[in-house]
Design an enzyme around this catalytic site. Structure first.
Site, short mmCIF file in Angstrom:
data_model
loop_
_atom_site.label_atom_id
_atom_site.label_comp_id
_atom_site.label_asym_id
_atom_site.label_seq_id
_atom_site.Cartn_x
_atom_site.Cartn_y
_atom_site.Cartn_z
N ILE A 1 18.43 36.91 39.57
CA ILE A 1 18.39 36.40 40.94
C ILE A 1 19.70 35.65 41.21
O ILE A 1 19.79 34.85 42.15
CB ILE A 1 17.15 35.50 41.21
CG1 ILE A 1 16.84 34.58 40.03
CG2 ILE A 1 15.92 36.34 41.47
CD1 ILE A 1 17.42 33.24 40.11
N HIS B 1 18.60 42.12 47.53
CA HIS B 1 19.22 40.79 47.66
C HIS B 1 18.52 39.96 48.76
O HIS B 1 19.11 39.68 49.81
CB HIS B 1 20.73 40.93 47.95
CG HIS B 1 21.49 39.65 47.63
ND1 HIS B 1 22.79 39.63 47.24
CD2 HIS B 1 21.10 38.34 47.64
CE1 HIS B 1 23.19 38.39 47.03
NE2 HIS B 1 22.16 37.58 47.28
N VAL B 2 17.28 39.58 48.46
CA VAL B 2 16.47 38.87 49.45
C VAL B 2 15.97 37.51 48.93
O VAL B 2 14.98 36.98 49.43
CB VAL B 2 15.25 39.73 49.89
CG1 VAL B 2 15.72 40.91 50.73
CG2 VAL B 2 14.44 40.23 48.67
N ARG C 1 23.85 36.81 40.64
CA ARG C 1 24.78 37.73 41.29
C ARG C 1 24.89 38.99 40.43
O ARG C 1 24.82 38.91 39.19
CB ARG C 1 26.18 37.10 41.38
CG ARG C 1 26.32 36.02 42.44
CD ARG C 1 26.40 36.64 43.83
NE ARG C 1 26.66 35.66 44.86
CZ ARG C 1 25.72 35.06 45.60
NH1 ARG C 1 24.44 35.33 45.39
NH2 ARG C 1 26.05 34.19 46.52
N GLU D 1 26.84 45.89 45.72
CA GLU D 1 25.82 45.98 46.78
C GLU D 1 26.41 46.61 48.04
O GLU D 1 27.57 46.32 48.36
CB GLU D 1 25.30 44.57 47.09
CG GLU D 1 24.51 44.03 45.92
CD GLU D 1 24.15 42.55 46.09
OE1 GLU D 1 24.31 42.00 47.18
OE2 GLU D 1 23.70 41.98 45.10
O1 GLV Z 1 22.79 35.01 47.49
C1 GLV Z 1 22.54 34.14 48.25
C2 GLV Z 1 23.15 32.84 48.26
O2 GLV Z 1 24.12 32.61 47.52
O3 GLV Z 1 22.69 32.00 49.03
#
Ligand code: GLV
Length: 313
Positions: free
Chosen positions: A230, A279-280, A232, A261
């Protein structure tokens, strides 16, 4: 403040656009045919950029905007902002910490349960009518499994808190041991991976953490281990991850982020032990609006010469 040019390179949130348009001259290059010319035409009025996890500000964009004073990122991660150039030029940088911590940590647990309990695969089993031919196979229990966390910052701690509620022993890796933490510390990611069942990547992306998940770490996690990303995409050597999953050297993966992405390696599409999200992590209405308020609050503070709410630099 209406004459201050604020550049938003790509669309991010209609609420954020609306709030910025109430206060500033918001410049939206995606609404015109010639994006580069548009930025050139406004280069002397642009004093702020609103970036996000996919569009930040590289040295080239910063150099093209001589009046740039601040980059207010609609994200917690600021790996798409050239911090070195900002420092040299005295450009301020802000992000959106704290307000998204709960959502991202919730998603890490959701991905873990989805992978171990095969939630997506078994849901497809019902929809495709296969249940009528027989029950679904047994899966793997989450409660009590050791969770290893890379990066014990705000998000890492929030993941730990949730995993503790599932009676999971917690271990972690970070650059230095946290003296105030009760969790087991491992000085290398390989050792952490060898001693946990679920490995969660929750650290910022820097040159040091790029490909922190490599072949050695994946092999240490092993065929019963699960990787949850979660953070990168570039935290993971994606080619290594794909081959480990295809060859069965890794037990499973729950991914919200990818190296390029929105490109996701298609070899993963057929694997039932992999759960793929677009990427949510912070993608709820409540959190995105709170992030937008922080972006606007930081810009207002800057232009009113008040202290920034969440400064990075
Ligand atoms: O990926 C999302 C963020 O960095 O806020």
């Amino acid at each position: 403040m209406e004459s201050i040019g604020v550049l938003m390179p790509i669309p991010m949130s209609s609420y954020l656009e609306q709030e910025l348009e109430k206060r500033f001259n918001l410049l939206k290059p995606w609404t015109v045919p010639h994006k580069t010319q548009f930025i050139k035409d406004h280069s002397t009025s642009i004093r702020a950029i609103v970036g996000n996890a996919s569009a930040g500000a590289d040295a080239e964009l910063i150099a093209a905007l001589p009046k740039l004073e601040i980059i207010s990122s609609f994200s917690v991660g600021i790996d798409k902002v050239d911090l070195k150039t900002c420092k040299e030029k005295g450009i301020r940088v802000t992000n959106t910490p704290d307000v998204l911590t709960d959502d991202v940590a919730d998603l890490a647990i959701g991905l873990t349960l989805a992978v171990l309990r095969r939630l997506c695969e078994s849901e497809r089993y019902v929809r495709s009518g296969q249940w009528k031919k027989g029950g679904y196979k047994l899966t793997t229990k989450f409660t009590g499994k050791t969770v290893g966390i890379i990066g014990l910052g705000r998000i890492g701690k929030a993941v730990a808190k949730r995993a503790e509620a599932f009676s999971c022993p917690i271990a972690y890796f970070s650059r230095t041991e946290k003296p105030d933490s009760k969790f087991k510390y491992y000085p290398t990611v390989v050792e952490l991976a060898a001693n946990c069942h679920v490995l969660v990547v929750a650290c910022p992306l820097t040159e040091e953490t790029r490909h922190i998940i490599n072949r050695q770490v994946i092999n240490a996690l092993g065929p019963r281990g699960v990787l949850i990303n979660i953070g990168r995409g570039p935290h993971v050597d994606e080619a290594e991850l794909v081959s480990a999953l295809v060859e069965g050297r890794l037990g499973g993966a729950g991914l919200d982020v990818y190296e390029k992405e929105p490109h996701v390696p298609e070899q993963l599409f057929a694997l039932e032990n992999v759960v793929l999200l677009p990427h949510v992590g912070s993608g709820t209405v409540e959190t995105r609006n709170a992030m937008a308020d922080l972006v606007v609050g930081n810009l207002e503070a800057h232009f009113l010469k008040k202290p920034l709410l969440t400064p990075v630099a």
